[in-house]
Motif scaffolding. Structure first.
Motif, PDB file in Angstrom:
ATOM      1  N   ILE A   1       0.966  -1.184  -0.010  1.00  0.00           N
ATOM      2  CA  ILE A   1       0.113  -0.039  -0.074  1.00  0.00           C
ATOM      3  C   ILE A   1       0.700   1.187   0.154  1.00  0.00           C
ATOM      4  O   ILE A   1       1.760   1.476   0.732  1.00  0.00           O
ATOM      5  N   LEU A   2       0.518   2.235  -0.704  1.00  0.00           N
ATOM      6  CA  LEU A   2       1.372   3.408  -0.830  1.00  0.00           C
ATOM      7  C   LEU A   2       2.783   3.257  -1.122  1.00  0.00           C
ATOM      8  O   LEU A   2       3.663   3.966  -0.444  1.00  0.00           O
ATOM      9  N   THR A   3       3.012   2.493  -2.054  1.00  0.00           N
ATOM     10  CA  THR A   3       4.428   1.938  -2.461  1.00  0.00           C
ATOM     11  C   THR A   3       4.962   0.941  -1.473  1.00  0.00           C
ATOM     12  O   THR A   3       5.939   0.303  -1.820  1.00  0.00           O
ATOM     13  N   GLY A   4       4.425   0.638  -0.108  1.00  0.00           N
ATOM     14  CA  GLY A   4       4.948  -0.244   0.849  1.00  0.00           C
ATOM     15  C   GLY A   4       6.064   0.326   1.631  1.00  0.00           C
ATOM     16  O   GLY A   4       6.873   1.121   1.350  1.00  0.00           O
ATOM     17  N   PHE A   5       6.176  -0.590   2.806  1.00  0.00           N
ATOM     18  CA  PHE A   5       7.040  -0.454   3.900  1.00  0.00           C
ATOM     19  C   PHE A   5       7.283  -1.763   4.351  1.00  0.00           C
ATOM     20  O   PHE A   5       7.050  -1.961   5.428  1.00  0.00           O
ATOM     21  N   PRO A   6       7.907  -2.462   3.562  1.00  0.00           N
ATOM     22  CA  PRO A   6       7.925  -4.169   4.150  1.00  0.00           C
ATOM     23  C   PRO A   6       9.208  -4.316   4.871  1.00  0.00           C
ATOM     24  O   PRO A   6      10.178  -5.208   4.709  1.00  0.00           O
ATOM     25  N   TRP A   7       9.311  -3.570   6.092  1.00  0.00           N
ATOM     26  CA  TRP A   7      10.617  -3.401   6.962  1.00  0.00           C
ATOM     27  C   TRP A   7       9.854  -4.611   8.241  1.00  0.00           C
ATOM     28  O   TRP A   7       8.895  -4.697   8.448  1.00  0.00           O
ATOM     29  N   LEU A   8      10.765  -5.352   8.668  1.00  0.00           N
ATOM     30  CA  LEU A   8      10.675  -6.193   9.982  1.00  0.00           C
ATOM     31  C   LEU A   8       9.498  -7.479   9.483  1.00  0.00           C
ATOM     32  O   LEU A   8       8.603  -7.818  10.463  1.00  0.00           O
ATOM     33  N   LEU A   9       9.289  -7.807   8.248  1.00  0.00           N
ATOM     34  CA  LEU A   9       8.723  -8.973   7.903  1.00  0.00           C
ATOM     35  C   LEU A   9       9.105 -10.176   8.883  1.00  0.00           C
ATOM     36  O   LEU A   9      10.206 -10.526   9.140  1.00  0.00           O
ATOM     37  N   PRO A  10       7.935 -10.964   9.312  1.00  0.00           N
ATOM     38  CA  PRO A  10       8.435 -12.187   9.878  1.00  0.00           C
ATOM     39  C   PRO A  10       9.179 -13.154   9.144  1.00  0.00           C
ATOM     40  O   PRO A  10      10.146 -13.906   9.983  1.00  0.00           O
ATOM     41  N   GLY A  11       9.253 -13.126   7.997  1.00  0.00           N
ATOM     42  CA  GLY A  11      10.363 -13.899   7.168  1.00  0.00           C
ATOM     43  C   GLY A  11      11.576 -13.578   7.035  1.00  0.00           C
ATOM     44  O   GLY A  11      12.651 -14.407   6.685  1.00  0.00           O
ATOM     45  N   TYR A  12      12.028 -12.217   7.787  1.00  0.00           N
ATOM     46  CA  TYR A  12      13.302 -11.973   7.705  1.00  0.00           C
ATOM     47  C   TYR A  12      13.975 -12.504   8.989  1.00  0.00           C
ATOM     48  O   TYR A  12      15.172 -11.924   9.188  1.00  0.00           O
ATOM     49  N   ILE A  13      13.418 -13.040   9.725  1.00  0.00           N
ATOM     50  CA  ILE A  13      14.230 -13.585  11.228  1.00  0.00           C
ATOM     51  C   ILE A  13      15.554 -14.582  10.950  1.00  0.00           C
ATOM     52  O   ILE A  13      16.230 -14.894  11.707  1.00  0.00           O
ATOM     53  N   TRP A  14      15.252 -15.083   9.604  1.00  0.00           N
ATOM     54  CA  TRP A  14      15.872 -16.408   9.351  1.00  0.00           C
ATOM     55  C   TRP A  14      17.466 -15.815   8.770  1.00  0.00           C
ATOM     56  O   TRP A  14      17.445 -14.862   8.023  1.00  0.00           O
ATOM     57  N   THR A  15      18.545 -16.200   9.315  1.00  0.00           N
ATOM     58  CA  THR A  15      19.888 -15.811   8.941  1.00  0.00           C
ATOM     59  C   THR A  15      19.991 -16.067   7.286  1.00  0.00           C
ATOM     60  O   THR A  15      19.753 -16.799   6.866  1.00  0.00           O
ATOM     61  N   PRO A  16      20.395 -14.911   6.529  1.00  0.00           N
ATOM     62  CA  PRO A  16      20.226 -15.063   5.172  1.00  0.00           C
ATOM     63  C   PRO A  16      21.499 -16.093   4.919  1.00  0.00           C
ATOM     64  O   PRO A  16      22.579 -16.128   5.399  1.00  0.00           O
ATOM     65  N   GLY A  17      21.151 -16.658   3.819  1.00  0.00           N
ATOM     66  CA  GLY A  17      21.999 -17.911   3.295  1.00  0.00           C
ATOM     67  C   GLY A  17      21.824 -19.210   3.907  1.00  0.00           C
ATOM     68  O   GLY A  17      22.096 -20.158   3.098  1.00  0.00           O
ATOM     69  N   GLU A  18      21.061 -19.364   5.121  1.00  0.00           N
ATOM     70  CA  GLU A  18      20.834 -20.531   5.792  1.00  0.00           C
ATOM     71  C   GLU A  18      19.654 -21.291   5.014  1.00  0.00           C
ATOM     72  O   GLU A  18      18.933 -20.460   4.348  1.00  0.00           O
ATOM     73  N   PRO A  19      19.648 -22.432   5.338  1.00  0.00           N
ATOM     74  CA  PRO A  19      18.435 -23.307   4.367  1.00  0.00           C
ATOM     75  C   PRO A  19      17.035 -22.679   4.521  1.00  0.00           C
ATOM     76  O   PRO A  19      16.306 -22.654   3.740  1.00  0.00           O
ATOM     77  N   VAL A  20      16.409 -22.185   5.833  1.00  0.00           N
ATOM     78  CA  VAL A  20      15.212 -21.860   5.771  1.00  0.00           C
ATOM     79  C   VAL A  20      15.071 -20.559   5.045  1.00  0.00           C
ATOM     80  O   VAL A  20      14.136 -20.325   4.377  1.00  0.00           O
ATOM     81  N   SER A  21      15.969 -19.593   5.097  1.00  0.00           N
ATOM     82  CA  SER A  21      15.854 -18.511   4.200  1.00  0.00           C
ATOM     83  C   SER A  21      15.732 -18.545   2.651  1.00  0.00           C
ATOM     84  O   SER A  21      15.267 -17.821   2.078  1.00  0.00           O
ATOM     85  N   GLN A  22      16.455 -19.762   2.227  1.00  0.00           N
ATOM     86  CA  GLN A  22      16.375 -20.046   0.699  1.00  0.00           C
ATOM     87  C   GLN A  22      14.949 -20.269   0.494  1.00  0.00           C
ATOM     88  O   GLN A  22      14.805 -20.316  -0.951  1.00  0.00           O
ATOM     89  N   LEU A  23      14.107 -20.567   1.399  1.00  0.00           N
ATOM     90  CA  LEU A  23      12.625 -20.822   0.869  1.00  0.00           C
ATOM     91  C   LEU A  23      11.954 -19.581   0.193  1.00  0.00           C
ATOM     92  O   LEU A  23      10.918 -19.610  -0.612  1.00  0.00           O
ATOM     93  N   ALA A  24      12.660 -18.473   0.529  1.00  0.00           N
ATOM     94  CA  ALA A  24      12.208 -17.146  -0.278  1.00  0.00           C
ATOM     95  C   ALA A  24      12.148 -17.361  -1.536  1.00  0.00           C
ATOM     96  O   ALA A  24      11.649 -16.649  -2.365  1.00  0.00           O
ATOM     97  N   SER A  25      13.493 -17.964  -1.961  1.00  0.00           N
ATOM     98  CA  SER A  25      13.445 -18.098  -3.465  1.00  0.00           C
ATOM     99  C   SER A  25      12.418 -18.889  -4.078  1.00  0.00           C
ATOM    100  O   SER A  25      12.257 -18.670  -5.450  1.00  0.00           O
ATOM    101  N   ILE A  26      11.832 -19.628  -3.360  1.00  0.00           N
ATOM    102  CA  ILE A  26      10.535 -20.632  -3.841  1.00  0.00           C
ATOM    103  C   ILE A  26       8.935 -19.842  -3.713  1.00  0.00           C
ATOM    104  O   ILE A  26       8.514 -19.657  -4.798  1.00  0.00           O
ATOM    105  N   PHE A  27       8.886 -19.398  -2.465  1.00  0.00           N
ATOM    106  CA  PHE A  27       7.555 -18.659  -2.084  1.00  0.00           C
ATOM    107  C   PHE A  27       7.643 -17.345  -2.065  1.00  0.00           C
ATOM    108  O   PHE A  27       6.434 -16.998  -1.812  1.00  0.00           O
ATOM    109  N   GLY A  28       8.869 -16.730  -2.216  1.00  0.00           N
ATOM    110  CA  GLY A  28       8.840 -15.215  -1.925  1.00  0.00           C
ATOM    111  C   GLY A  28       8.693 -14.921  -0.649  1.00  0.00           C
ATOM    112  O   GLY A  28       8.590 -15.856   0.380  1.00  0.00           O
ATOM    113  N   ILE A  29       9.103 -13.686  -0.131  1.00  0.00           N
ATOM    114  CA  ILE A  29       9.289 -13.418   1.207  1.00  0.00           C
ATOM    115  C   ILE A  29       8.048 -13.311   1.915  1.00  0.00           C
ATOM    116  O   ILE A  29       7.884 -13.726   3.076  1.00  0.00           O
ATOM    117  N   TYR A  30       6.904 -13.114   1.207  1.00  0.00           N
ATOM    118  CA  TYR A  30       5.453 -13.187   2.081  1.00  0.00           C
ATOM    119  C   TYR A  30       5.131 -14.763   2.133  1.00  0.00           C
ATOM    120  O   TYR A  30       4.581 -14.920   3.080  1.00  0.00           O
TER     121      TYR A  30
END
Length: 204
Positions: free
Chosen positions: A158-187
């Motif tokens: 909404i209104l260009t959005g402000f996707p800061w602090l999404l729950p999906g960001y809690i996973w350490t970047p590069g770790e297996p769980v975070s890689q699920l974003a490449s399949i399902f997206g951050i949402y």
């Protein structure tokens, strides 16, 4: 992690949450939201984030038993969001220090609270939607996850959005769980994260 461990006595826990007066309930939601920030970088304390979401679920369990359950759930979500965004967006106030003589703390602190309060509306709406679909069994976790997914998607668009602090960001970047974003997206990862972190609140 005593909050999670105490789930061994669900009836006592739920009775305690249900008996909380309004302001202590709001204060606990505010505290849980602030705790949730520790799940994000640079801390990445995932178990602390889990504890925050467990508290949120228990607060919503209590809200769902009230006569005006949607209003109660919106309030819980808004206070949770206020704690979360105030602590997670504290850096916004630094923008007002560029000309600190003219702005400084006089504007920086209120601006941060105003931004956090506005963004917290999305968590309020999400929790209100979740309680509208609430059940007494494990299905309420799916309701919360879906509601958070919708609310966070709206916040990010909404209104260009402000996707800061999404729950999906809690996973350490590069770790297996975070890689699920490449399949399902951050949402999609936010949806998965909400389901996984909420499950420890289940006692039935």
């Amino acid at each position: 992690m005593n909050v999670i461990a105490s789930n061994a006595h669900p009836s006592r826990i739920h009775a305690w949450f249900a008996a909380l007066p309004a302001w202590p309930r709001r204060g606990l939601a505010l505290f849980a939201g602030a705790l949730a920030t520790l799940g994000h970088a640079p801390f990445q304390l995932v178990l602390v984030f889990v504890a925050a979401i467990v508290i949120l679920v228990w607060l919503l369990d209590a809200a769902a038993s009230r006569e005006r359950k949607r209003a109660a759930a919106f309030g819980i979500g808004w206070w949770f969001g206020l704690g979360h965004f105030t602590t997670g967006l504290y850096w916004v106030s630094s923008a007002f220090m560029v000309d600190s003589d003219s702005f400084g703390p006089l504007w920086g602190v209120p601006a941060t609270f105003a931004l956090a309060g506005g963004l917290a509306i999305f968590w309020g709406v999400g929790c209100m939607l979740a309680v509208s679909l609430w059940t007494k069994d494990v299905r309420r976790i799916a309701a919360l996850a879906l509601a958070v997914f919708i609310a966070e998607w709206l916040r990010g668009n909404i209104l260009t959005g402000f996707p800061w602090l999404l729950p999906g960001y809690i996973w350490t970047p590069g770790e297996p769980v975070s890689q699920l974003a490449s399949i399902f997206g951050i949402y999609g990862l936010t949806l998965i994260t909400t389901i996984v972190t909420s499950l420890l609140a289940i006692d039935d």
